[in-house]
Design an enzyme around this catalytic site. Structure first.
Site, PDB file in Angstrom:
ATOM      1  N   HIS A  66       6.129   0.874  -0.307  1.00 51.24           N
ATOM      2  CA  HIS A  66       4.865   1.081  -1.013  1.00 51.24           C
ATOM      3  C   HIS A  66       3.836   1.752  -0.123  1.00 51.24           C
ATOM      4  O   HIS A  66       2.792   2.205  -0.589  1.00 51.24           O
ATOM      5  CB  HIS A  66       4.312  -0.239  -1.545  1.00 51.24           C
ATOM      6  CG  HIS A  66       5.240  -0.904  -2.505  1.00 51.24           C
ATOM      7  ND1 HIS A  66       5.630  -0.315  -3.684  1.00 51.24           N
ATOM      8  CD2 HIS A  66       5.899  -2.080  -2.452  1.00 51.24           C
ATOM      9  CE1 HIS A  66       6.473  -1.109  -4.322  1.00 51.24           C
ATOM     10  NE2 HIS A  66       6.658  -2.191  -3.596  1.00 51.24           N
ATOM     11  N   HIS A  99      -2.898   4.845   1.726  1.00 52.09           N
ATOM     12  CA  HIS A  99      -2.678   5.240   0.334  1.00 52.09           C
ATOM     13  C   HIS A  99      -2.903   6.747   0.230  1.00 52.09           C
ATOM     14  O   HIS A  99      -3.882   7.265   0.781  1.00 52.09           O
ATOM     15  CB  HIS A  99      -3.642   4.499  -0.595  1.00 52.09           C
ATOM     16  CG  HIS A  99      -3.465   3.010  -0.547  1.00 52.09           C
ATOM     17  ND1 HIS A  99      -2.658   2.321  -1.432  1.00 52.09           N
ATOM     18  CD2 HIS A  99      -3.955   2.077   0.311  1.00 52.09           C
ATOM     19  CE1 HIS A  99      -2.677   1.027  -1.136  1.00 52.09           C
ATOM     20  NE2 HIS A  99      -3.458   0.848  -0.079  1.00 52.09           N
ATOM     21  N   THR A 205      -2.460  -4.100  -4.833  1.00 56.45           N
ATOM     22  CA  THR A 205      -1.060  -4.145  -5.260  1.00 56.45           C
ATOM     23  C   THR A 205      -0.777  -5.545  -5.797  1.00 56.45           C
ATOM     24  O   THR A 205      -1.485  -6.490  -5.457  1.00 56.45           O
ATOM     25  CB  THR A 205      -0.100  -3.896  -4.083  1.00 56.45           C
ATOM     26  OG1 THR A 205      -0.223  -4.960  -3.131  1.00 56.45           O
ATOM     27  CG2 THR A 205      -0.381  -2.571  -3.397  1.00 56.45           C
TER      28      THR A 205
HETATM   29  C1  SG5 Z   1      -0.157  -7.763  -0.130  1.00 57.15           C
HETATM   30  O1  SG5 Z   1      -1.315  -6.913  -0.197  1.00 57.15           O
HETATM   31  C2  SG5 Z   1       0.878  -7.367   0.895  1.00 57.15           C
HETATM   32  C3  SG5 Z   1       0.736  -6.009   1.501  1.00 57.15           C
HETATM   33  C4  SG5 Z   1       0.036  -5.053   0.576  1.00 57.15           C
HETATM   34  C5  SG5 Z   1      -1.295  -5.621   0.254  1.00 57.15           C
HETATM   35  O2  SG5 Z   1      -0.544  -9.035   0.006  1.00 57.15           O
HETATM   36  O3  SG5 Z   1       0.987  -8.316   1.965  1.00 57.15           O
HETATM   37  C6  SG5 Z   1       2.141  -8.992   2.145  1.00 57.15           C
HETATM   38  O4  SG5 Z   1       3.001  -8.997   1.335  1.00 57.15           O
HETATM   39  C7  SG5 Z   1       2.276  -9.739   3.454  1.00 57.15           C
HETATM   40  C8  SG5 Z   1       3.456  -9.260   4.242  1.00 57.15           C
HETATM   41  O5  SG5 Z   1       2.036  -5.549   1.762  1.00 57.15           O
HETATM   42  C9  SG5 Z   1       2.543  -5.538   3.011  1.00 57.15           C
HETATM   43  O6  SG5 Z   1       1.943  -5.904   3.961  1.00 57.15           O
HETATM   44  C10 SG5 Z   1       3.917  -4.968   3.084  1.00 57.15           C
HETATM   45  C11 SG5 Z   1       4.514  -5.019   4.419  1.00 57.15           C
HETATM   46  O7  SG5 Z   1      -0.194  -3.753   1.063  1.00 57.15           O
HETATM   47  C12 SG5 Z   1       0.511  -2.853   1.692  1.00 57.15           C
HETATM   48  O8  SG5 Z   1       0.527  -2.869   2.868  1.00 57.15           O
HETATM   49  C13 SG5 Z   1       1.196  -1.793   0.827  1.00 57.15           C
HETATM   50  C14 SG5 Z   1       0.268  -0.911   0.061  1.00 57.15           C
HETATM   51  C15 SG5 Z   1      -2.191  -4.769  -0.601  1.00 57.15           C
HETATM   52  O9  SG5 Z   1      -3.236  -4.563   0.261  1.00 57.15           O
HETATM   53  S1  SG5 Z   1      -4.505  -3.786  -0.081  1.00 57.15           S
HETATM   54  O10 SG5 Z   1      -5.190  -4.487  -1.126  1.00 57.15           O
HETATM   55  O11 SG5 Z   1      -5.222  -3.706   1.153  1.00 57.15           O
HETATM   56  N1  SG5 Z   1      -4.094  -2.367  -0.590  1.00 57.15           N
HETATM   57 ZN    ZN Z   2      -4.115  -0.854   0.647  1.00 51.09          ZN
END
Ligand code: SG5
Ligand code: ZN
Length: 260
Positions: A66, A99, A205
């Site tokens: 993502h 993003h 997300t």
């Molecule tokens: C979620 O929120 C995810 C992030 C995701 C953001 O809670 O966190 C977890 O699942 C903890 C490991 O996903 C990850 O960290 C994947 C490794 O965002 C991303 O990094 C992908 C876009 C969404 O965050 S945000 O509101 O700052 N965009």
């Molecule tokens: Zn983000």
């Protein structure tokens, strides 16, 4: 992939709420920030970046499907955290990610006066008192995300160069890649002495938890076209060519402005 074995994609983000009910709640992110309508928070103390000058012992880049996510491991007491500004406690750095979209006219999640930017970077932090990121997500003040906007400029950005140095290794692979560790301070130095917008919202997300104090500097950093090309070469899940959620209704929330 969530616990029920499903994943989400960016083709029809309106469908997220069917599987992830919180995505249908009232105080979602991102939003369009209309600068003339902002209320002033008045004399807030400046936002303070602590420990951002410390390089981590290891630094890892991973393609989550993502976005690309950057994490680091710091020795005790060296871990970066932010305080002050609109925050009531220390918020510890967890990860940063990006993003983007298929062309320069789209890509950012938040908009400023209706304008999109080609790239938005999120520096995700959790409230120290909640101890872990996954626990903090349960609280309305659990997280703070600093979102930085990037605009096209031939020179690009030095700080992005360090991250993008590892991007070809993760573009088509889910294997983590170890970067040569570097300090994150170049990002906060670039936004010294600018105004910030802040509002209460959600993860952008699924599961879209309404746990985020958003902090958005009202200025842009530079990204070159060559750097943007590297982001667009990253293979996302489901063949997605963008990873921004459309802006969500404000539903009566106020957006406040403050300066460092
Ligand atoms: C979620 O929120 C995810 C992030 C995701 C953001 O809670 O966190 C977890 O699942 C903890 C490991 O996903 C990850 O960290 C994947 C490794 O965002 C991303 O990094 C992908 C876009 C969404 O965050 S945000 O509101 O700052 N965009
Ligand atoms: Zn983000």
């Amino acid at each position: 992939i969530n616990s029920s074995g499903t994943d989400f994609d960016y083709k029809d983000t309106c469908k997220w709420a069917k599987e992830f009910p919180m995505c249908g709640e009232k105080f979602q992110s991102p939003i369009n920030i209309k600068i003339p309508n902002l209320e002033s928070l008045g004399e807030l103390p400046p936002l303070k970046w602590n420990g951002y000058e410390n390089a981590p012992t290891t630094m890892t880049l991973v393609n989550s499907g993502h976005s690309i996510t950057l994490t680091g491991q710091w020795d005790d007491n060296n871990i970066p955290y932010i305080t002050d500004g609109p925050l009531t406690d220390a918020y510890i750095f967890e990860q940063l990610h990006f993003h983007w979209g298929p062309n320069d006219s789209v890509g950012s999640e938040h908009k400023m006066n209706g304008n999109s930017f080609p790239l938005e970077m999120h520096m995700v932090h959790f409230k120290k008192e909640y101890e872990t990121f996954s626990n903090a997500v349960k609280y309305s003040d659990g997280l703070t995300v600093v979102g930085l906007f990037f605009d096209i400029s031939p020179m690009g950005s030095e700080a992005l160069t360090a991250i993008l140095g590892g991007v070809s290794a993760v573009s088509s692979s889910k294997d983590p890649f170890e970067l040569d560790p570097f300090e994150l301070s170049s990002f906060n130095v670039a936004i010294a002495a600018v105004q910030f917008a802040t509002y209460a919202g959600s993860l952008t997300t699924p599961p879209c938890s309404q746990s985020v104090i958003w902090i958005l500097p009202i200025n842009t950093l530079n990204v070159s076209s060559k750097q943007m090309k590297k982001f667009r070469n990253i293979e996302l899940n489901h063949g997605d060519t963008h990873n921004y959620r459309p802006t969500q209704p404000l539903n009566g929330r106020s957006i406040h402005i403050f300066t460092q």
